[in-house]
Design a protein around this motif. Structure first.
Motif, PDB file in Angstrom:
ATOM      1  N   VAL A 270      17.936 -16.485 -26.980  1.00 42.40           N
ATOM      2  CA  VAL A 270      18.775 -17.152 -25.982  1.00 42.40           C
ATOM      3  C   VAL A 270      19.075 -16.237 -24.787  1.00 42.40           C
ATOM      4  O   VAL A 270      19.128 -16.700 -23.646  1.00 42.40           O
ATOM      5  CB  VAL A 270      20.082 -17.687 -26.598  1.00 42.40           C
ATOM      6  CG1 VAL A 270      19.778 -18.684 -27.694  1.00 42.40           C
ATOM      7  CG2 VAL A 270      20.976 -16.580 -27.116  1.00 42.40           C
ATOM      8  N   SER A 271      19.247 -14.946 -25.037  1.00 43.37           N
ATOM      9  CA  SER A 271      19.539 -14.047 -23.932  1.00 43.37           C
ATOM     10  C   SER A 271      18.347 -13.928 -22.995  1.00 43.37           C
ATOM     11  O   SER A 271      18.492 -14.026 -21.764  1.00 43.37           O
ATOM     12  CB  SER A 271      19.939 -12.664 -24.460  1.00 43.37           C
ATOM     13  OG  SER A 271      20.245 -11.792 -23.378  1.00 43.37           O
ATOM     14  N   ALA A 272      17.161 -13.720 -23.563  1.00 46.28           N
ATOM     15  CA  ALA A 272      15.971 -13.627 -22.731  1.00 46.28           C
ATOM     16  C   ALA A 272      15.751 -14.923 -21.953  1.00 46.28           C
ATOM     17  O   ALA A 272      15.501 -14.906 -20.738  1.00 46.28           O
ATOM     18  CB  ALA A 272      14.757 -13.314 -23.597  1.00 46.28           C
ATOM     19  N   GLY A 273      15.852 -16.049 -22.645  1.00 44.00           N
ATOM     20  CA  GLY A 273      15.610 -17.329 -21.992  1.00 44.00           C
ATOM     21  C   GLY A 273      16.599 -17.628 -20.887  1.00 44.00           C
ATOM     22  O   GLY A 273      16.214 -18.034 -19.777  1.00 44.00           O
ATOM     23  N   LEU A 274      17.889 -17.424 -21.147  1.00 43.01           N
ATOM     24  CA  LEU A 274      18.900 -17.747 -20.144  1.00 43.01           C
ATOM     25  C   LEU A 274      18.836 -16.795 -18.955  1.00 43.01           C
ATOM     26  O   LEU A 274      18.999 -17.220 -17.803  1.00 43.01           O
ATOM     27  CB  LEU A 274      20.288 -17.716 -20.776  1.00 43.01           C
ATOM     28  CG  LEU A 274      20.599 -18.875 -21.726  1.00 43.01           C
ATOM     29  CD1 LEU A 274      21.937 -18.650 -22.422  1.00 43.01           C
ATOM     30  CD2 LEU A 274      20.608 -20.206 -20.987  1.00 43.01           C
ATOM     31  N   GLN A 275      18.623 -15.514 -19.205  1.00 42.90           N
ATOM     32  CA  GLN A 275      18.499 -14.589 -18.076  1.00 42.90           C
ATOM     33  C   GLN A 275      17.344 -14.997 -17.170  1.00 42.90           C
ATOM     34  O   GLN A 275      17.462 -14.976 -15.935  1.00 42.90           O
ATOM     35  CB  GLN A 275      18.259 -13.168 -18.587  1.00 42.90           C
ATOM     36  CG  GLN A 275      19.469 -12.508 -19.220  1.00 42.90           C
ATOM     37  CD  GLN A 275      19.174 -11.060 -19.555  1.00 42.90           C
ATOM     38  OE1 GLN A 275      18.980 -10.234 -18.666  1.00 42.90           O
ATOM     39  NE2 GLN A 275      19.131 -10.753 -20.846  1.00 42.90           N
ATOM     40  N   SER A 276      16.226 -15.362 -17.771  1.00 43.36           N
ATOM     41  CA  SER A 276      15.057 -15.766 -17.000  1.00 43.36           C
ATOM     42  C   SER A 276      15.337 -17.031 -16.189  1.00 43.36           C
ATOM     43  O   SER A 276      14.977 -17.126 -15.008  1.00 43.36           O
ATOM     44  CB  SER A 276      13.883 -15.986 -17.947  1.00 43.36           C
ATOM     45  OG  SER A 276      12.768 -16.511 -17.271  1.00 43.36           O
TER      46      SER A 276
END
Length: 790
Positions: A270-276
């Motif tokens: 979720v962190s990688a996806g949302l930051q992107s």
């Protein structure tokens, strides 16, 4: 338009470039890679154009977060959706290349386990095929779940090395990597995206499945000359830990290390996806995120991505400088949640201490969410401590992820009408009373393009010849088959298609297992994850009862049956592994018994995956959907079998309820306790299986076979199954439904003895299956939850 001559020229050139081999020297895998590489070239411009169109028109886009995606093999699907499959088939034939052998050289992507991943893949297909701006977000697992083998009658797990060869469909986007931060001493991890194109059907839309891989962070420099032994050990431990994050799906949660890794994976996703996503929005639409909910929708597929709620809050507050109230308003209007289970053990919860140490800032935000939510409940229900405790996000030293998902989203949906009713009336009844406007139903669906057009081309061709090709774009057009359901000529053609698929499956089984099956027998199929509530054990008991009747009377007038099972048991799920062992034991006993005159055969097929499902489902005569009523959220296998003309034997559970509504009682065989009766049985304690065991001689004989030496195993191998079935808790009511299940089998026998009625029922199931297309489901999500448009 691509021509056959261009194909014939391009393939040998690309093959030489990639492998240095000629057509005559190259393997099927080499030829597959060359063709897939050419198809990649064909996709590229449409992919760029689609992304540019979404950005230029500032279209709202949905991002579908799921811990699993199971797209299956992509070459045939991509060629079909690009409308270049036939020209390539013709070109390959003229080059002396077998198209099927070439497509079979592709590895199934090891990105999922079962229905959750197959559903996510169907949804991506429908999003693209409907021209909707929607993308997937997942993890690029190096090894997938596991490769299943049956050794000495038992499941053995081997690494699923699906990435040992190049995955031709993925594009590594190192320049779009982000840093995911964990608490000390773990620090940061670089998340690198790998993008896979998701091609719409004949519409030049190409969406994206973005999968994240964990790598050692940039700037992690090491002065090896000054390293001591402890430094080397720490370095290796760190690198090993980083690599483990995206190594395997569902780490073994019997151990603390496995449980922690699952939590790490979920936050990493979720962190990688949302930051992107936020970075992309700011770059394309400016730095103001106050209208984020109008620009994107974030959907969390089950609770695995529920940490998206506190992570989005963290980004909005800590990195974008917004206050709590504004950040919370944006978050709750952006995120929506699908629940997929009513089983308590499947509703994730994490120890407070584990989240505090691993994700300290995330825990602070979750704690604040809980405090504010409980204060809100106190204002509305003053003094009702029981209600507040039952609804709290944090309770009994655990963070309850389903509660977090409900509180932090604007929409909560179940995946079948019955499932959604259970969520509202039972599992989440207090939440439903508190915010009824959040709750809704979106019955699951399947992509008819893969599960009918690709998996069963003979049937697809018959349908098109009968009603035209409109059903490919409008699956509800399958209803135009209804006037032909009673037509003798159509029934004969349908029977011929089914027989061809059965013979193909029988040939596959003979070549792989050296077991000769009668393709004219009834193919009675139960293929799905092995779990007690899905009741493969009930099916096995029924086979034992039928076998004993045949032993006593070999001349018994029954239609010959071939029982086909497949599915994986979780590595730590002892009971499920015992069920597999029982099925394999029965197969050895029954298949080698000449006294029963080949009237029964049993086979357990190893390593169930999408490609194997595409072989089995079109060949099935009978679809076993026999879960304990009220326990299966929806099921999608039931829809795939229905769409391919199999008749369902099932309980009134999940989407079986809606299938019965669609096809009518005469075209489905329903049995057993209802969800309400099941709940009452558990609540009143009247489900003691010993009562059934003592009263029903058939039950007693079958259960006793597990321990009385009737089965060809050493010692008390199946004592655990015996004890499970007779436990006073009632297990999953296998014995309570046993008599009704046997009666259901008598009814299905009668139906199949009546040839016209059988094929009319099969045709009706196909005709009514359009409502279970994922195109319908995704249209409902798009209009009712995400508010996105073609």
């Amino acid at each position: 338009m691509l021509t056959k001559d261009e194909c014939k020229t391009a393939l040998p050139k690309r093959l030489l470039t990639l492998t240095g081999a000629s057509l005559e020297e190259a393997s099927a895998a080499d030829k597959y890679a060359a063709l897939a590489s050419l198809v990649r070239d064909y996709i590229g411009q449409s992919w760029v154009d689609t992304t540019r169109r979404y950005d230029n028109q500032r279209q709202k886009q949905v991002y579908y977060f799921s811990i699993e995606f199971l797209p299956g093999r992509l070459l045939d699907t991509n060629l079909r959706n690009l409308d270049i499959r036939e020209v390539w088939r013709e070109a390959l034939a003229e080059l002396g290349i077998d198209y099927t052998e070439l497509t079979n050289a592709e590895q199934d992507a090891g990105l999922g386990n079962g229905g959750l991943g197959r559903l996510a893949a169907c949804f991506l297909d429908s999003l693209a095929s409907l021209g909707l701006p929607g993308h997937g977000c997942g993890i690029r697992y190096t090894y997938g779940l596991f490769e299943q083998a049956i050794v000495d009658g038992m499941q053995v797990e081997k690494p699923d090395t699906w990435l040992k060869e190049l995955n031709i469909w993925e594009y590594r986007k190192a320049g779009k990597a982000v840093l995911v931060k964990f608490g000390p001493p773990l620090g940061g991890v670089k998340a690198v995206p790998y993008d896979i194109p998701v091609i719409g059907f004949d519409n030049r839309t190409v969406n994206t499945l973005r999968l994240w891989s964990a790598e050692v962070r940039d700037g992690f420099n090491v002065n090896y000359s000054s390293f001591g032994p402890d430094d080397y050990r720490k370095l290796l431990e760190y690198k090993s830990w980083v690599e483990s994050i995206s190594q395997i799906l569902y780490p073994d949660d019997r151990y603390e290390e496995g449980r922690q890794l699952r939590l790490v994976q979920e936050y990493f996703l979720v962190s990688a996806g949302l930051q992107s996503i936020v970075r992309h929005i700011k770059r394309k639409q400016g730095p103001d995120l106050s209208h984020l909910a109008d620009q994107i929708a974030i959907h969390i597929n089950d609770t695995h991505p529920a940490l998206a709620i506190p992570e989005l809050m963290r980004i909005l507050m800590d990195e974008e400088g917004l206050g709590w109230d504004k950040a919370w308003d944006i978050t709750t209007h952006t995120i929506s949640y699908t629940n997929h289970t009513v089983l308590p053990e499947a509703l994730e919860k994490w120890p407070v201490g584990q989240i505090q140490s691993l994700l300290p800032r995330i825990y602070e935000i979750i704690h604040e969410i809980n405090e504010r939510f409980c204060a809100q409940l106190w204002q509305r229900y003053p003094g009702d401590w029981g209600r507040i405790a039952a609804m709290a996000v944090i309770g009994d030293c655990f963070v309850k992820m389903a509660h977090l998902a409900i509180v932090g989203s604007h929409s909560v949906n179940g995946v079948a009408e019955l499932h959604s009713q259970i969520l509202q009336s039972d599992l989440f009844s207090r939440f439903y009373q508190h915010t009824p406007q959040k709750f809704n139903n979106k019955t699951n669906g399947i992509t008819h393009r893969r599960w009918l057009l690709s998996a069963n081309p003979g049937l697809a061709g018959l349908i098109t010849d009968t009603i035209g090709p409109g059903w490919l774009q409008r699956p509800n057009d399958l209803e135009k088959l209804l006037p032909f359901a009673a037509d003798t000529a159509f029934q004969q053609k349908l029977a011929a298609v089914k027989q061809e698929r059965k013979e193909a499956l029988a040939n596959y089984i003979f070549n792989k297992y050296r077991l000769a099956l009668d393709p004219h027998s009834l193919f009675d199929v139960q293929v799905k994850r092995i779990h007690a509530y899905k009741r493969q054990l009930l099916n096995a008991l029924r086979i034992m009862e039928l076998y004993q009747r045949l032993k006593a009377n070999p001349g018994l007038d029954i239609l010959p049956r071939t029982f086909i099972f497949a599915g994986k048991a979780a590595p730590g799920y002892y009971l499920a592994k015992k069920i597999i062992q029982l099925i394999v034991t029965l197969s050895k006993q029954i298949n080698n018994d000449t006294a029963i005159q080949d009237k029964l055969k049993v086979i357990f097929l190893e390593n169930y995956n999408v490609s194997l499902a595409e072989r089995i489902i079109p060949a099935a005569d009978i679809s076993e959907q026999i879960s304990t009523a009220g326990k299966e959220a929806s099921g999608t296998g039931n829809m795939k079998f229905m769409m391919n003309g199999a008749i369902t034997v099932g309980t009134l559970d999940g989407a079986n309820v809606e299938i019965r509504e669609a096809v009518g009682d005469e075209n489905i065989v329903i049995f057993g306790l209802t969800a309400g009766e099941t709940a009452a049985c558990y609540q009143t304690g009247r489900c003691n299986p010993l009562t059934i065991y003592n009263q029903d001689e058939r039950v007693r004989n079958c259960v006793n076979q597990l321990i009385d030496g009737s089965l060809p195993v050493f010692g008390d191998e199946f004592r655990p199954l015996y004890d499970y079935l007779l436990h006073p808790g009632g297990a999953f009511l296998e014995l309570q439904d046993f008599a009704a299940y046997l009666e259901a089998q008598t009814r299905i026998d009668r139906l199949f003895h009546d040839n016209p009625a059988r094929w009319q029922a099969a045709a009706t199931n196909i005709a009514r299956s359009g409502r279970f297309s994922s195109d319908r489901t995704i249209t409902e999500y798009a209009n009712g939850i995400w508010h996105i448009h073609p």
